[in-house]
Design a protein around this motif. Sequence first.
Motif, mmCIF file in Angstrom:
data_model
loop_
_atom_site.group_PDB
_atom_site.id
_atom_site.type_symbol
_atom_site.label_atom_id
_atom_site.label_comp_id
_atom_site.label_asym_id
_atom_site.label_seq_id
_atom_site.Cartn_x
_atom_site.Cartn_y
_atom_site.Cartn_z
ATOM 1 N N LEU A 27 126.324 42.913 66.568
ATOM 2 C CA LEU A 27 125.294 42.658 65.552
ATOM 3 C C LEU A 27 123.921 43.206 65.964
ATOM 4 O O LEU A 27 123.258 43.858 65.151
ATOM 5 N N PRO A 28 123.480 43.001 67.229
ATOM 6 C CA PRO A 28 122.185 43.598 67.609
ATOM 7 C C PRO A 28 122.184 45.131 67.502
ATOM 8 O O PRO A 28 121.192 45.722 67.061
ATOM 9 N N ALA A 29 123.297 45.773 67.861
ATOM 10 C CA ALA A 29 123.329 47.245 67.786
ATOM 11 C C ALA A 29 123.285 47.708 66.337
ATOM 12 O O ALA A 29 122.631 48.705 66.007
ATOM 13 N N ILE A 30 123.961 46.986 65.473
ATOM 14 C CA ILE A 30 123.945 47.370 64.053
ATOM 15 C C ILE A 30 122.531 47.194 63.490
ATOM 16 O O ILE A 30 122.018 48.053 62.777
ATOM 17 N N ASP A 150 117.263 60.795 73.135
ATOM 18 C CA ASP A 150 116.013 60.385 73.785
ATOM 19 C C ASP A 150 116.176 59.030 74.454
ATOM 20 O O ASP A 150 115.535 58.743 75.456
ATOM 21 N N MET A 151 117.002 58.189 73.845
ATOM 22 C CA MET A 151 117.080 56.809 74.297
ATOM 23 C C MET A 151 118.524 56.332 74.298
ATOM 24 O O MET A 151 119.261 56.623 73.355
ATOM 25 N N VAL A 152 118.918 55.648 75.356
ATOM 26 C CA VAL A 152 120.282 55.144 75.445
ATOM 27 C C VAL A 152 120.260 53.634 75.693
ATOM 28 O O VAL A 152 119.974 53.184 76.797
ATOM 29 N N PRO A 153 120.527 52.851 74.663
ATOM 30 C CA PRO A 153 120.570 51.400 74.868
ATOM 31 C C PRO A 153 121.929 50.991 75.442
ATOM 32 O O PRO A 153 122.965 51.312 74.870
ATOM 33 N N VAL A 154 121.901 50.337 76.571
ATOM 34 C CA VAL A 154 123.158 49.897 77.215
ATOM 35 C C VAL A 154 122.946 48.540 77.881
ATOM 36 O O VAL A 154 121.815 48.095 78.066
ATOM 37 N N GLY A 155 124.028 47.926 78.265
ATOM 38 C CA GLY A 155 123.956 46.695 79.048
ATOM 39 C C GLY A 155 123.570 47.036 80.483
ATOM 40 O O GLY A 155 123.691 48.191 80.915
ATOM 41 N N GLN A 156 123.129 46.010 81.217
ATOM 42 C CA GLN A 156 122.701 46.189 82.601
ATOM 43 C C GLN A 156 123.741 46.950 83.446
ATOM 44 O O GLN A 156 123.405 47.794 84.262
ATOM 45 N N SER A 186 117.397 52.046 77.747
ATOM 46 C CA SER A 186 116.799 50.759 77.370
ATOM 47 C C SER A 186 117.865 49.698 77.603
ATOM 48 O O SER A 186 119.002 49.836 77.169
ATOM 49 N N ILE A 187 117.466 48.685 78.343
ATOM 50 C CA ILE A 187 118.444 47.672 78.734
ATOM 51 C C ILE A 187 118.467 46.554 77.713
ATOM 52 O O ILE A 187 117.448 45.953 77.400
ATOM 53 N N GLU A 188 119.630 46.337 77.197
ATOM 54 C CA GLU A 188 119.807 45.265 76.235
ATOM 55 C C GLU A 188 119.765 43.946 76.981
ATOM 56 O O GLU A 188 120.441 43.781 77.994
ATOM 57 N N GLU A 189 118.989 43.028 76.456
ATOM 58 C CA GLU A 189 118.949 41.715 77.098
ATOM 59 C C GLU A 189 120.319 41.071 77.033
ATOM 60 O O GLU A 189 121.089 41.329 76.128
ATOM 61 N N ASP A 190 120.533 40.169 77.962
ATOM 62 C CA ASP A 190 121.825 39.506 78.021
ATOM 63 C C ASP A 190 121.879 38.277 77.119
ATOM 64 O O ASP A 190 122.689 37.400 77.316
ATOM 65 N N ALA A 191 121.002 38.263 76.120
ATOM 66 C CA ALA A 191 120.869 37.069 75.278
ATOM 67 C C ALA A 191 122.193 36.631 74.684
ATOM 68 O O ALA A 191 122.396 35.465 74.395
ATOM 69 N N GLY A 192 123.076 37.603 74.547
ATOM 70 C CA GLY A 192 124.295 37.283 73.819
ATOM 71 C C GLY A 192 125.453 36.788 74.652
ATOM 72 O O GLY A 192 126.528 36.593 74.110
ATOM 73 N N THR A 193 125.259 36.585 75.938
ATOM 74 C CA THR A 193 126.393 36.115 76.728
ATOM 75 C C THR A 193 126.741 34.690 76.320
ATOM 76 O O THR A 193 125.934 33.780 76.447
ATOM 77 N N LEU A 194 127.932 34.520 75.830
ATOM 78 C CA LEU A 194 128.336 33.185 75.376
ATOM 79 C C LEU A 194 129.354 32.608 76.338
ATOM 80 O O LEU A 194 130.093 33.337 76.983
ATOM 81 N N PRO A 195 129.428 31.284 76.394
ATOM 82 C CA PRO A 195 130.499 30.693 77.191
ATOM 83 C C PRO A 195 131.823 30.811 76.445
ATOM 84 O O PRO A 195 131.845 30.828 75.211
ATOM 85 N N GLY A 196 132.903 30.901 77.168
ATOM 86 C CA GLY A 196 134.225 30.925 76.545
ATOM 87 C C GLY A 196 134.755 29.508 76.395
ATOM 88 O O GLY A 196 134.055 28.537 76.692
ATOM 89 N N ILE A 197 136.015 29.390 75.995
ATOM 90 C CA ILE A 197 136.529 28.050 75.694
ATOM 91 C C ILE A 197 136.719 27.199 76.963
ATOM 92 O O ILE A 197 136.885 25.995 76.873
ATOM 93 N N ASP A 198 136.668 27.839 78.140
ATOM 94 C CA ASP A 198 136.780 27.040 79.372
ATOM 95 C C ASP A 198 135.412 26.801 80.019
ATOM 96 O O ASP A 198 135.313 26.252 81.111
ATOM 97 N N GLY A 199 134.338 27.283 79.364
ATOM 98 C CA GLY A 199 132.998 27.028 79.882
ATOM 99 C C GLY A 199 132.465 28.168 80.733
ATOM 100 O O GLY A 199 131.266 28.295 80.923
#
Length: 335
Positions: A27-30, A150-156, A186-199
């Motif tokens: 969703l953030p990339a879109i 010019d710009m490459v947005p990627v994860g850390q 450009s480094i995408e923030e890790d805002a979207g890291t979610l916990p899974g069903i085991d935490g």
Amino acid sequence: MSNKKRVLTGITTSGTPHIGNLAGAILPAIKASQNKSTESFLFLADYHSLIKNNDPELTHTSSFEIAACWLACGLDPKEVIFYRQSDIPHIMELTWVLGCLTSKGLMNRSHAYKAAVAENKKEDPDKGITMGLFNYPVLMAADILMFNADMVPVGQDQKQHVEMTRDIALRFNHHYGEVFTVPDVSIEEDAGTLPGIDGRKMSKSYKNVIPIFLNKDDLRKRIMKIKTDSKEPGEPKEIDESSIFNIYRAFATEKLTKELTNKYKEGIAWGEAKELLFELLEEKISPLRKNYEVLIDDRTGLEKILLSGAEKALDVSTPIINKVRQAVGIRGFGD
Ligand code: TRP
């Protein structure tokens, strides 16, 4: 030629996309791709996927499913140049050219390669390591430089690869003359890291994911499996430690998040919290699921979209690869 900043990123075509990917990356990339002041390139890195996977059926299906997923989630192929890496043979050609001036020492320093060597411990350090894995950063450099991004947005985790791309571009330009744009990362923030069903962090390697495109019943079942502590209904509950809460927050409005915070304080029963999460996710996902089902049933339509993206991408890559060939001295004898 437009003067818009060119933003490019790749999607590895493996695995089944989950709601952590949805909130954190898709969703953030879109949303970013809708920025009118940039020219956006988004592609399916299907040749990259061969590094990890040598099952042809899986390679094919994953590529197809990931394409359908991004379109279902709202990617507009009219606004973004959306293509498959394998439809642009210039990328493979450039990979070779760049490989011929990339020092092996630079590749030795790649985190992904070093991690694979480290796993071999005292055994043969080369065990199980393919040239594909070793050359991965060169292929990625070709993906980026082929379009003068010019710009490459990627994860850390991909930052080093873009830095290597910069090194390779500088080296080429220094030796053969200015051909490539040296891209910024450009480094995408890790805002979207979610916990899974085991935490633990939601990740396919932990088998704790909630896939995006489950049907309604399976989505509900999966949510009911989320681990909680043993607090009884009526006992106040911690929001920060609760996977249910953290997933909820990633998809809810501020108002809804506040309401759930209060319910936690008032001691909501875990079953009820799960039900609220299910309702929210079902509301968000059901329109995407409908789009996905239409796309997945229309392979010809999907193919058309990708080929039209490839056409646009080739319009950009063709003059650049010609420049590269000229620069390195690969040209017809009459030229
Ligand atoms: N390696 C990236 C990843 O695993 C995907 C990718 C391939 C990519 N080529 C790229 C990202 C070029 C940005 C630019 O996420």
